[in-house]
Motif scaffolding. Structure first.
Motif: not given
Length: 229
Positions: A143-148, A154, A158, A191-194
């Protein structure tokens, strides 16, 4: 003379974070290292040209951080666990890392625990994930994504970031016998990580638990960096 010092940043509370973009050969770096004679016997026996350049760049960077902090010059050594330390009474705490074209170092007041790690983004961390991530952490990754994050890399970024975070925790602990899956714990929010951002973490050693905040960022495209004070 090559002087690719990328940056020195003062962190909250006073520690210094230094980055060095490595473009030199060992022959370029040896003259930049004060007290080079003291380092010659410390050079790892198996360090080839690129690894020797990384090793030297890290030590030149530490000298730059000492100068920026107004601290006297000091020789960097390693203790029996491999943890670096500076010789001298009340010498600052230090942690260093290097990967590919980058060297990174963290300098803090004496007695402060520090850890830093820089990693080139590649597939290795993803391939060995079960060796350093526990079941809870592996499940959370879904459930994790890295911004940009760069297209196509990707997942590699991570996993490289999580490996780097555990390396930083390992250096912070400064002990032998640590098991990454059991003693170095990451609390991974969904969620998305800044980027840059902060990752909650715990050290669980000998029945005691300490909580920490690992800062992470991209020093350059294709690299991740984590640190903790």
């Amino acid at each position: 003379m090559f002087m690719p010092l990328h940056s020195i940043a003062r962190l909250p509370g006073g520690p210094l974070l230094g980055l060095w973009h490595l473009t030199e050969t060992p022959a370029d770096l040896w003259p930049q290292l004060a007290g080079a004679a003291a380092y010659t016997p410390l050079l790892p026996a198996r360090a080839d040209g690129p690894r020797q350049a990384q090793w030297l760049a890290g030590r030149v960077l530490v000298q730059q951080l000492l100068a920026a902090a107004g601290a006297p010059p000091a020789t960097l050594r390693n203790d029996e666990t491999g943890r670096p330390f500076l010789l001298g009474p009340a010498a600052p705490a230090v942690s260093i890392s290097h990967s590919g074209e980058w060297a990174a170092a963290l300098l803090a007041p004496a007695g402060v625990a520090v850890g830093i790690d820089v990693e080139a983004v590649r597939d290795k961390a993803q391939r060995i994930a079960r060796k350093f991530l526990n079941d809870h952490e592996l499940a959370a990754i879904e459930s994790i994504t890295l911004a940009d994050a760069a297209p196509g890399s990707a997942s590699q970024e991570l996993f490289s970031l999580l490996w780097s975070a555990k390396e930083t925790l390992y250096k912070l602990a400064g002990q032998r016998g640590i098991i990454f899956r059991e003693n170095l714990l990451l609390d991974l929010p969904a969620g998305p990580w800044p980027v840059p951002g902060i990752l909650p973490a715990r050290l669980q050693i000998n029945g005691a638990i300490s909580r920490h905040q690992i800062c992470y960022l991209r020093p350059a495209a294709g690299y991740v960096l984590t640190y903790c004070v």
